[in-house]
Design a protein around this motif. Structure first.
Motif, PDB file in Angstrom:
ATOM      1  N   THR A 234      48.843  38.718  45.300  1.00  0.00           N
ATOM      2  CA  THR A 234      48.405  39.600  44.079  1.00  0.00           C
ATOM      3  C   THR A 234      49.547  39.139  43.110  1.00  0.00           C
ATOM      4  O   THR A 234      49.140  38.810  41.793  1.00  0.00           O
ATOM      5  N   ILE A 235      50.807  39.280  43.475  1.00  0.00           N
ATOM      6  CA  ILE A 235      51.961  38.649  42.367  1.00  0.00           C
ATOM      7  C   ILE A 235      51.591  37.599  41.751  1.00  0.00           C
ATOM      8  O   ILE A 235      51.826  37.256  40.613  1.00  0.00           O
ATOM      9  N   GLU A 243      51.697  45.281  39.353  1.00  0.00           N
ATOM     10  CA  GLU A 243      52.530  46.313  38.779  1.00  0.00           C
ATOM     11  C   GLU A 243      51.619  47.531  38.539  1.00  0.00           C
ATOM     12  O   GLU A 243      51.828  48.776  38.865  1.00  0.00           O
ATOM     13  N   ALA A 244      50.576  47.386  37.979  1.00  0.00           N
ATOM     14  CA  ALA A 244      49.441  48.324  37.804  1.00  0.00           C
ATOM     15  C   ALA A 244      49.195  49.379  38.993  1.00  0.00           C
ATOM     16  O   ALA A 244      48.679  50.362  39.057  1.00  0.00           O
ATOM     17  N   LEU A 245      49.292  48.408  40.170  1.00  0.00           N
ATOM     18  CA  LEU A 245      48.711  48.922  41.516  1.00  0.00           C
ATOM     19  C   LEU A 245      50.059  49.764  41.996  1.00  0.00           C
ATOM     20  O   LEU A 245      49.803  50.312  42.940  1.00  0.00           O
ATOM     21  N   ALA A 251      60.877  43.835  43.737  1.00  0.00           N
ATOM     22  CA  ALA A 251      61.604  43.910  45.043  1.00  0.00           C
ATOM     23  C   ALA A 251      60.904  43.026  46.189  1.00  0.00           C
ATOM     24  O   ALA A 251      61.399  42.138  46.905  1.00  0.00           O
ATOM     25  N   PHE A 252      59.354  42.715  45.801  1.00  0.00           N
ATOM     26  CA  PHE A 252      58.736  42.060  46.838  1.00  0.00           C
ATOM     27  C   PHE A 252      59.119  40.485  46.311  1.00  0.00           C
ATOM     28  O   PHE A 252      59.059  39.692  47.368  1.00  0.00           O
TER      29      PHE A 252
END
Lengths: 388, 304
Positions: A234-235, A243-245, A251-252
């Protein structure tokens, strides 16, 4: 999964067929070389070891670029840190502390890479993608300059010699190459092949890299399908969405960066005990771009593609050497290789930016695939690129 | 402490970095990607000048210790770099259907092709223009400053080029169109500016300045196929420090990074154990620090 070869062939995409054809042709060429004595078996195994090393490096980069979309141009730095980490602890000529067991070197090499990955990641992973590219290339250069110039720690440009093999001090494997009998194989229509101690040593190295590659492949395949891997994808697709989730993307990204860097360092550890010599030349940026071409050619995010890319890189390296040695091309090896790499990068980005083997079935749980087969779903329906 | 000497060297080195960083910044803002082939464009310019200088040689009278033939060679180097980069833009970058990251990766391939071709034609050894090395200017030696007329020529030529660019950007039609396109390509386009043509001009100007920087770098140090790639990161540091997309920021950033690079010996003079072998490393660390604290650089616009 059926084992009927004709059905398996029919189930492949066109790209997969091309790759199978390429690998088969390459293997046939190598077997021909082996049988006619043009290619020494020991050297063949050495090349195979290098392929494994590039596959590992490509896996590492894949975990960063292919999964998460991090443009890391410091591959050579982590590779070199792994190699130097183990070399400084195990080599006779180490200015710090030589003579340890290579297993200690392995742990220290990986730990060193992980620490440096965090140190480089903290300032750079918050940056825009193209800034990360520039900054990581710059920091890799800083690492190279330190290794080159801090002679009291690293021996400087002379490098480190006198490394032990990886299995030194192990119960059976340490003496395996000497213990094996020398074999003479008379090939009907070619030269006699001699298999002696160096051959068994090389075979042991190939086995070692095989274990490294297999373990990394299973680990990466597993984490890529896990919820953690889904966040990474997703990133890569849309960081704002992640981020919205509610995901802490920093960190990921850091976890993925460290994971990839440690795998690169693993390749470095293997290389140090394969070559038994390390030097600051291992940090040259060109090594970074060899790995990049392997990953983007193979298909970003695809570990099968990364394996294919590893083969192609060795084919380029050795192919240019061969062409040059045979006198087909009146050019030096270095610029010829550079030209081939450059043209290949441009050609891939122009004609097949997704790579030869983009990720497909490896994103689907094997169980789910089996269910679909049982239900009689046409297999082609599952084969669309899930990122599109 | 020979601070004056370091400052003088810094001024000369800055001139080269400024020329390179303006070009990189122009392309970054209009073509919208980090062009990793920019350093090797400098190499192309330098070697084109070298080949030309071999033909025209010591033509005519000498200006600032440089024969007139050198300036002919400089012009050829600039034009070659500009044409090569514009051709690459037309043939490679324009035909790609990809984002700025894809262009960035492609530009690395382009950089390798440039460098490989230079290396095939001219070999991988260090070489020079073969102009006699001059003695330092006598009048400045008592102050501890040892610069040659060649150094003065580099600074003056760079100043002329930068001044010319300033006039172009501020007072010509093309300059206004370039600034408008860099600022907002869509708005520029609906206003009737032929942005494709402006883009081509940007490549020509940016790469031409890089070519000039490459020629001067070859005069200041030596020529080698890796000269451009080796200096590329320093140029990136300058562009980022100044603020990507800002031509005047790139000038300032180039000046500062060039100065810092040449002032590195001061660190060991005052007792910090960082030798000149780390001059580039210092520039990279500053670059990363700037990215962290002020990602848009000194002259950058508000966050995008």
């Amino acid at each position: 999964m059926d084992l009927d070869p004709r059905a398996a062939w029919a189930g492949l995409t066109r790209a997969e067929r091309g790759v199978v054809g390429f690998v088969a042709a390459l293997a046939a060429l190598l077997v021909f070389g082996l049988l006619t004595g043009g290619l020494a078996p020991t050297y063949f195994l050495y090349l195979l070891g290098l392929v494994g090393m590039y596959v590992l490096l490509s896996f590492g980069l894949n975990a960063q670029w292919g999964y998460t979309g991090l443009i890391n141009f410091s591959v050579a730095a982590f590779f070199g840190l792994g190699a130097y980490g183990t070399a400084l602890l195990t080599a006779d000529s180490s200015p710090i502390a030589g003579g340890f067991n290579p297993l200690v070197g392995l742990v220290v090499g990986l730990a060193l890479a992980a620490v440096v990955a965090v140190v480089i990641g903290v300032p750079t992973l918050r940056l825009r993608a193209d800034y990360l590219a520039i900054a990581s290339l710059g920091l890799a250069e800083v690492v190279r300059l330190i290794v080159l110039n801090q002679r009291e720690w690293t021996n400087g440009s002379a490098g480190l010699r006198g490394l032990p093999g990886f299995f030194e001090g192990w119960p059976v494997l340490a003496t395996f190459p000497e213990a094996m009998p020398g074999l003479r194989i008379a090939v009907p229509f070619g030269a006699t092949i001699l298999l002696e101690t160096p051959f068994w040593q090389a075979l042991l190295n190939v086995g070692l890299v095989g274990v490294f590659v297999g373990a990394s492949y299973l680990l990466l395949g597993r984490v890529h399908r896990s919820p953690w891997g889904r966040v990474l994808r997703t990133i890569r697709a849309d960081e704002d969405l992640a981020e919205a989730l509610g995901k802490d993307t920093y960190a990921f990204k850091m976890q993925s960066f460290v994971l990839g860097s440690v795998i690169m360092a693993l390749a470095g550890v293997f290389y140090a005990h394969l070559n038994l010599f390390v030097s600051p030349g291992d940090f040259e940026p060109i090594n970074t771009f060899y790995v990049w071409i392997a990953v983007i050619l193979g298909g970003s995010g695809s570990n099968r593609g990364a394996m294919f890319g590893g083969f192609v890189v060795i084919a380029i390296r050795e192919g240019t050497r061969f062409l040059n040695g045979a006198g087909f091309v009146p050019l030096d090896v270095a610029p010829l290789r550079l030209l081939v790499i450059g043209l290949l990068i441009v050609a891939v980005m122009r004609f097949r930016p997704q790579g030869v083997l983009p990720p497909q079935r490896e994103l689907i749980w094997p169980g789910a695939l089996g269910d679909a087969d049982d239900a009689g779903t046409p297999r082609s329906a599952e084969r669309g690129d899930p990122r599109e | 402490m020979p601070v004056l000497e370091y400052l003088a060297n810094g001024l000369v080195f800055s001139s080269i970095i400024v020329l390179a960083s303006i070009g990189l910044s122009l392309v970054y803002s209009i073509a919208d990607f980090a062009n990793f082939a920019h350093g090797d464009t400098m190499t192309v310019g330098a070697y084109a000048a070298l080949a030309t200088f071999g033909v025209v040689g010591g033509l005519g009278v000498s200006v600032l210790g440089l024969p007139l033939g050198f300036f002919v060679a400089l012009a050829v180097g600039v034009v070659t770099a500009a044409v090569v980069a514009a051709a690459t833009h037309k043939l490679v970058y324009e035909s790609l259907d990809t984002d700025s990251i894809g262009l960035l990766i492609t530009s690395i391939g382009v950089a390798f092709v440039y460098r490989a071709l230079v290396q095939i034609r001219f070999g991988s050894d260090f070489t020079g223009f073969g102009i006699q090395v001059l003695r330092p200017i006598e009048a400045l030696v008592p102050y501890g400053v040892r610069v040659t007329q060649h150094d003065v020529a580099i600074v003056v030529s760079a100043a002329l080029l930068v001044g010319g660019l300033h006039l172009l950007l501020q007072h010509t039609d093309l300059g206004r169109k370039m600034r408008a396109t860099a600022d907002n390509p869509d708005l520029a386009r609906v206003s009737g500016i032929r942005t494709a043509r402006v883009k081509l001009w940007t490549w020509l100007i940016g790469a031409g300045l890089a070519g000039a920087g490459g020629v001067f770098l070859g005069l200041y140090n030596q020529l080698s196929p890796r000269m451009g790639f080796n200096i590329l990161l320093v140029v990136f540091a300058a562009v980022i420090l100044g603020g990507i997309g800002s031509v005047y920021g790139a000038m300032l950033g180039g000046f500062l990074i060039g100065m810092i690079n040449q002032l590195t010996p001061l660190l060991s003079d005052v007792g910090i154990p960082i030798g000149i072998e780390y001059a580039n490393a210092v520039a990279f660390v500053i670059m990363v620090a700037v990215l962290l604290v002020r990602p848009n650089g000194i002259a950058g616009e508000a966050a995008t």
